[in-house]
Design a protein around this motif. Structure first.
Motif, PDB file in Angstrom:
ATOM      1  N   TYR A 197      59.855  -7.600 -14.417  1.00 33.84           N
ATOM      2  CA  TYR A 197      60.524  -8.891 -14.436  1.00 33.84           C
ATOM      3  C   TYR A 197      60.781  -9.362 -13.010  1.00 33.84           C
ATOM      4  N   ARG A 198      61.326 -10.554 -12.898  1.00 33.21           N
ATOM      5  CA  ARG A 198      61.810 -11.069 -11.624  1.00 33.21           C
ATOM      6  C   ARG A 198      63.289 -11.404 -11.764  1.00 33.21           C
ATOM      7  N   TYR A 199      64.075 -10.955 -10.803  1.00 36.54           N
ATOM      8  CA  TYR A 199      65.489 -11.327 -10.737  1.00 36.54           C
ATOM      9  C   TYR A 199      65.562 -12.567  -9.850  1.00 36.54           C
ATOM     10  N   VAL A 200      66.110 -13.635 -10.388  1.00 36.50           N
ATOM     11  CA  VAL A 200      66.097 -14.933  -9.713  1.00 36.50           C
ATOM     12  C   VAL A 200      67.528 -15.419  -9.523  1.00 36.50           C
ATOM     13  N   THR A 201      67.872 -15.738  -8.295  1.00 35.84           N
ATOM     14  CA  THR A 201      69.206 -16.240  -7.976  1.00 35.84           C
ATOM     15  C   THR A 201      69.083 -17.658  -7.425  1.00 35.84           C
ATOM     16  N   HIS A 202      69.934 -18.549  -7.919  1.00 34.01           N
ATOM     17  CA  HIS A 202      69.901 -19.948  -7.504  1.00 34.01           C
ATOM     18  C   HIS A 202      71.167 -20.314  -6.739  1.00 34.01           C
ATOM     19  N   GLY A 203      71.015 -21.294  -5.852  1.00 33.80           N
ATOM     20  CA  GLY A 203      72.161 -21.789  -5.097  1.00 33.80           C
ATOM     21  C   GLY A 203      71.974 -23.249  -4.735  1.00 33.80           C
ATOM     22  N   THR A 204      73.009 -23.832  -4.161  1.00 30.59           N
ATOM     23  CA  THR A 204      72.959 -25.233  -3.750  1.00 30.59           C
ATOM     24  C   THR A 204      73.538 -25.374  -2.347  1.00 30.59           C
ATOM     25  N   LEU A 205      73.014 -26.316  -1.587  1.00 28.25           N
ATOM     26  CA  LEU A 205      73.468 -26.534  -0.213  1.00 28.25           C
ATOM     27  C   LEU A 205      74.877 -27.108  -0.209  1.00 28.25           C
ATOM     28  N   VAL A 206      75.756 -26.497   0.592  1.00 34.85           N
ATOM     29  CA  VAL A 206      77.132 -26.988   0.679  1.00 34.85           C
ATOM     30  C   VAL A 206      77.486 -27.463   2.085  1.00 34.85           C
ATOM     31  N   ASP A 207      76.689 -27.087   3.087  1.00 36.17           N
ATOM     32  CA  ASP A 207      76.987 -27.560   4.443  1.00 36.17           C
ATOM     33  C   ASP A 207      75.775 -27.343   5.343  1.00 36.17           C
ATOM     34  N   SER A 208      75.683 -28.141   6.368  1.00 32.72           N
ATOM     35  CA  SER A 208      74.705 -27.955   7.437  1.00 32.72           C
ATOM     36  C   SER A 208      75.431 -28.183   8.755  1.00 32.72           C
ATOM     37  N   VAL A 209      75.249 -27.277   9.687  1.00 33.15           N
ATOM     38  CA  VAL A 209      76.011 -27.277  10.924  1.00 33.15           C
ATOM     39  C   VAL A 209      75.045 -27.242  12.107  1.00 33.15           C
ATOM     40  N   PRO A 210      75.169 -28.163  13.066  1.00 35.57           N
ATOM     41  CA  PRO A 210      74.342 -28.068  14.267  1.00 35.57           C
ATOM     42  C   PRO A 210      74.537 -26.710  14.942  1.00 35.57           C
ATOM     43  N   ARG A 211      73.450 -26.130  15.439  1.00 37.55           N
ATOM     44  CA  ARG A 211      73.552 -24.788  16.022  1.00 37.55           C
ATOM     45  C   ARG A 211      74.627 -24.723  17.096  1.00 37.55           C
ATOM     46  N   ALA A 212      74.791 -25.768  17.872  1.00 31.01           N
ATOM     47  CA  ALA A 212      75.782 -25.753  18.947  1.00 31.01           C
ATOM     48  C   ALA A 212      77.203 -25.588  18.421  1.00 31.01           C
ATOM     49  N   ASP A 213      77.436 -25.970  17.161  1.00 27.47           N
ATOM     50  CA  ASP A 213      78.777 -25.900  16.582  1.00 27.47           C
ATOM     51  C   ASP A 213      78.959 -24.726  15.624  1.00 27.47           C
ATOM     52  N   TRP A 214      77.926 -23.892  15.496  1.00 27.27           N
ATOM     53  CA  TRP A 214      77.935 -22.858  14.471  1.00 27.27           C
ATOM     54  C   TRP A 214      78.805 -21.669  14.859  1.00 27.27           C
ATOM     55  N   ARG A 215      79.627 -21.219  13.907  1.00 26.53           N
ATOM     56  CA  ARG A 215      80.393 -19.988  14.039  1.00 26.53           C
ATOM     57  C   ARG A 215      80.256 -19.210  12.729  1.00 26.53           C
ATOM     58  N   TYR A 216      79.582 -18.076  12.794  1.00 25.99           N
ATOM     59  CA  TYR A 216      79.352 -17.278  11.582  1.00 25.99           C
ATOM     60  C   TYR A 216      80.658 -16.893  10.913  1.00 25.99           C
ATOM     61  N   ALA A 217      81.677 -16.627  11.705  1.00 28.47           N
ATOM     62  CA  ALA A 217      82.960 -16.189  11.140  1.00 28.47           C
ATOM     63  C   ALA A 217      83.547 -17.215  10.178  1.00 28.47           C
ATOM     64  N   ASP A 218      83.214 -18.489  10.372  1.00 26.94           N
ATOM     65  CA  ASP A 218      83.738 -19.524   9.484  1.00 26.94           C
ATOM     66  C   ASP A 218      83.216 -19.375   8.056  1.00 26.94           C
ATOM     67  N   TRP A 219      82.076 -18.706   7.890  1.00 29.22           N
ATOM     68  CA  TRP A 219      81.424 -18.637   6.593  1.00 29.22           C
ATOM     69  C   TRP A 219      81.176 -17.213   6.121  1.00 29.22           C
ATOM     70  N   SER A 220      81.685 -16.223   6.826  1.00 25.19           N
ATOM     71  CA  SER A 220      81.318 -14.834   6.552  1.00 25.19           C
ATOM     72  C   SER A 220      82.199 -14.150   5.516  1.00 25.19           C
ATOM     73  N   THR A 221      83.220 -14.841   5.025  1.00 27.84           N
ATOM     74  CA  THR A 221      84.096 -14.224   4.034  1.00 27.84           C
ATOM     75  C   THR A 221      83.354 -14.043   2.714  1.00 27.84           C
ATOM     76  N   VAL A 222      83.406 -12.834   2.175  1.00 32.04           N
ATOM     77  CA  VAL A 222      82.772 -12.563   0.892  1.00 32.04           C
ATOM     78  C   VAL A 222      83.720 -12.978  -0.220  1.00 32.04           C
ATOM     79  N   LYS A 223      83.170 -13.655  -1.217  1.00 27.67           N
ATOM     80  CA  LYS A 223      83.989 -14.049  -2.363  1.00 27.67           C
ATOM     81  C   LYS A 223      84.497 -12.812  -3.109  1.00 27.67           C
ATOM     82  N   GLY A 224      85.506 -13.001  -3.964  1.00 27.34           N
ATOM     83  CA  GLY A 224      86.128 -11.864  -4.654  1.00 27.34           C
ATOM     84  C   GLY A 224      85.198 -11.105  -5.576  1.00 27.34           C
TER      85      GLY A 224
END
Length: 213
Positions: free
Chosen positions: A186-213
């Protein structure tokens, strides 16, 4: 002869399941480092066969990060899904849109062997983030759900997943891998949707690195 054959089989299994991971992990990290350097120094933002001959005519053009997979998880995204490509990272399905574009940005990765970038794809939960870094922009997708399909059910990577022929209105993500582990039934398929786009100059991984519960 039977003992010799048995030893050879065991050696092959060890090579397939362990040594390919060792080699692929090293190569994929090197490609990620080369891409990161390109992103920072103003180069074209892709890595090709001039630096990594095994890439052939394909090019690595993005970095995928998945906080659920670990804070240090980073793999290259390479154009195409041929076997040599998937041995070096995550492959971008030909004919699907680029990161951030309206449509379905679709990628594939091994679940075992060759660095197994999607080894724990089944642990992703709704709301988890998948981050795609390109030279100018970093795109953040959120997981919305998953499905398990047969290998020939390619409609999962249609512009609107599972609705071939329908015009897309949103920027979507689809990740695919074999299922279950150690099988390609089989194939395991995961879907998602775009929620934000950030110019590289403004990017901070820490802003988005929190894992959901």
């Amino acid at each position: 002869m039977l003992i010799t054959a048995g030893v050879l089989v065991l050696l092959f299994v060890a090579w397939q399941l362990w040594w390919t991971d060792v080699v692929a992990d090293r190569q994929q990290q090197q490609i990620v480092e080369a891409l990161s350097e390109d992103f920072l120094n103003g180069s074209d933002g892709t890595v090709g066969s001039d630096a990594f001959p095994d890439l052939g005519q394909d090019r690595a053009f993005a970095i995928i990060r998945v906080p659920r997979f670990g804070k240090d998880y980073a793999r290259p995204v390479i154009e195409g899904t041929a076997r040599p490509v998937l041995a070096l990272g995550v492959g971008h399905y030909d004919g699907t849109v680029a990161p951030g574009e309206v449509g379905n940005f679709s990628v594939a990765g091994h679940r075992i062997t060759y660095g197994r970038p999607f080894h724990t794809i089944d642990t992703l939960r709704a709301g988890d983030r998948v981050i795609i870094e390109t030279k100018p922009t970093v795109f953040v997708y959120e997981i919305t759900g998953h499905e398990i399909v047969r290998p020939w059910q390619t409609e999962v990577i249609a512009p609107v997943p599972d609705e071939p022929g329908k015009a897309p209105t949103a920027a979507l993500l689809t990740m695919t891998s074999c299922h279950p582990k150690y099988s390609a039934t089989y194939r395991y398929v995961t879907h998602g949707t775009l929620v934000d786009s950030v110019p590289r100059a403004d990017w901070r991984y820490a802003d988005w690195s929190t894992v959901k519960g």
